[in-house]
Motif scaffolding. Structure first.
Motif, mmCIF file in Angstrom:
data_model
loop_
_atom_site.group_PDB
_atom_site.id
_atom_site.type_symbol
_atom_site.label_atom_id
_atom_site.label_comp_id
_atom_site.label_asym_id
_atom_site.label_seq_id
_atom_site.Cartn_x
_atom_site.Cartn_y
_atom_site.Cartn_z
ATOM 1 N N GLU A 207 0.828 -1.211 0.000
ATOM 2 C CA GLU A 207 0.000 0.000 0.000
ATOM 3 C C GLU A 207 0.863 1.262 0.000
ATOM 4 O OE1 GLU A 207 -3.078 0.214 -0.497
ATOM 5 O OE2 GLU A 207 -3.853 -1.794 -0.114
ATOM 6 N N GLY B 229 3.528 1.517 -1.629
ATOM 7 C CA GLY B 229 4.224 1.571 -2.910
ATOM 8 C C GLY B 229 5.640 1.053 -2.861
ATOM 9 N N ARG C 89 3.474 -6.041 -9.432
ATOM 10 C CA ARG C 89 3.663 -4.589 -9.506
ATOM 11 C C ARG C 89 5.109 -4.186 -9.782
ATOM 12 N NH1 ARG C 89 -0.576 -1.443 -5.572
ATOM 13 N NH2 ARG C 89 -2.423 -2.664 -6.104
ATOM 14 N N ASP D 195 -5.529 -8.289 -8.869
ATOM 15 C CA ASP D 195 -4.404 -7.368 -8.997
ATOM 16 C C ASP D 195 -3.387 -7.918 -10.001
ATOM 17 O OD1 ASP D 195 -2.115 -5.691 -8.466
ATOM 18 O OD2 ASP D 195 -2.977 -5.229 -6.513
ATOM 19 N N ARG E 54 -9.050 0.507 -4.554
ATOM 20 C CA ARG E 54 -7.656 0.943 -4.539
ATOM 21 C C ARG E 54 -6.846 0.221 -5.606
ATOM 22 N NH1 ARG E 54 -5.607 4.041 -0.820
ATOM 23 N NH2 ARG E 54 -3.548 3.074 -0.977
ATOM 24 N N PHE F 59 -5.044 1.990 -8.804
ATOM 25 C CA PHE F 59 -3.614 1.838 -9.100
ATOM 26 C C PHE F 59 -3.394 1.625 -10.592
ATOM 27 C CE2 PHE F 59 0.149 -0.792 -9.789
ATOM 28 C CZ PHE F 59 1.128 -0.016 -9.182
#
Length: 258
Positions: free
Chosen positions: A73, A75, A107, A137, A170, A174
């Motif tokens: 969260e 980053g 990510r 995600d 969220r 993103f």
């Protein structure tokens, strides 16, 4: 300096006021406080509180997973991956920990590794909302439309749970899927209209879409519910200064994103 120095068992240098009578604080207390920090978007505080949990019980897998999720969260995806590796040495079959590592990998661009760890989390009989949020995600990172099913599955596993809807929002945000983010935040607000953070993030989403009047109202709601919300105060001030042009930019953005 890496935050790992103090992450596992908390920051031992915290100064405690001498005049305060110490409260009875234990593993359950800090775990509940960490969840509250998470729900209020205080991810740094949540990170520290999960560390406190581990001071009482280094075998608390939820606290290890919580730390990884807080780093995501914030980053800090590479640190999240490293911390997940450290935690998986203790809990190699923990479904939500595997899922969190999958998100960290996705990510940072390791899409092959991300889907492998996501698969592993499901194979370990993982059937919690977070398992499916993490799966979504990863699939968004891979630009796969199957992500929609994962978010629907997460919401089905947690009916009328604003927290899960907020987490899904969220993730969508993103990946700059603001129209879908908007729907999820509106859904979360149906179930928890008194939470200032939902109004704040709704305003940010509306602003990204160029819905300036609606954004202004949302920021005002966040400010009313939490007068100490610096982000809402700043957002309102900037909207007042910027005037007409954000609406034009948002209109063009929506036009060409269809």
């Amino acid at each position: 300096m890496s935050r790992f120095v103090n992450l596992e068992f908390g920051d031992q240098s915290e100064d405690q006021p001498q005049h305060q009578k110490p409260l009875a604080k234990d593993e359950a207390y800090y775990l509940a406080e960490a969840r509250t920090a998470f729900e209020n978007g205080n991810f740094e505080q949540g990170l520290r509180l999960y560390s406190k949990v581990l001071e009482f019980n280094p075998q608390n897998a939820a606290a290890w997973t919580g730390q990884v999720r807080m780093l995501i969260e914030l980053g800090e995806f590479r640190e999240a991956k490293l911390w997940a590796d450290k935690a998986l040495e203790r809990f190699p079959h923990e479904p939500e920990l595997l899922a969190a590592k999958a998100v960290a990998l996705g990510r940072t661009g390791d899409l092959k590794g991300a889907i492998a760890f996501s698969d592993a989390s499901i194979e370990e009989r993982g059937d919690t909302p977070y398992i499916w949020l993490a799966r979504g995600d990863v699939l968004l990172a891979r630009e796969e439309s199957r992500a929609d099913y994962c978010f629907e599955k997460a919401l089905l596993l947690a009916p009328r749970d604003w927290f899960v809807a907020w987490l899904a929002a969220r993730i969508r945000s993103f990946y700059e899927q603001f129209a879908l983010t908007l729907k999820l935040l509106q859904q979360a607000l149906e179930w928890n209209a008194a939470h200032w953070l939902l109004w704040l993030e709704l305003g940010q989403c509306q602003q990204a879409l160029g819905l300036v009047s609606l954004a202004r109202n949302s920021f005002a709601q966040a400010q009313q519910l939490n007068p100490q919300c610096h982000q809402a105060n700043v957002a309102l001030a900037r909207l007042s200064e910027s005037g007409y042009w954000p609406q034009v930019r948002g209109w063009w953005r929506r036009l060409f994103s269809r």
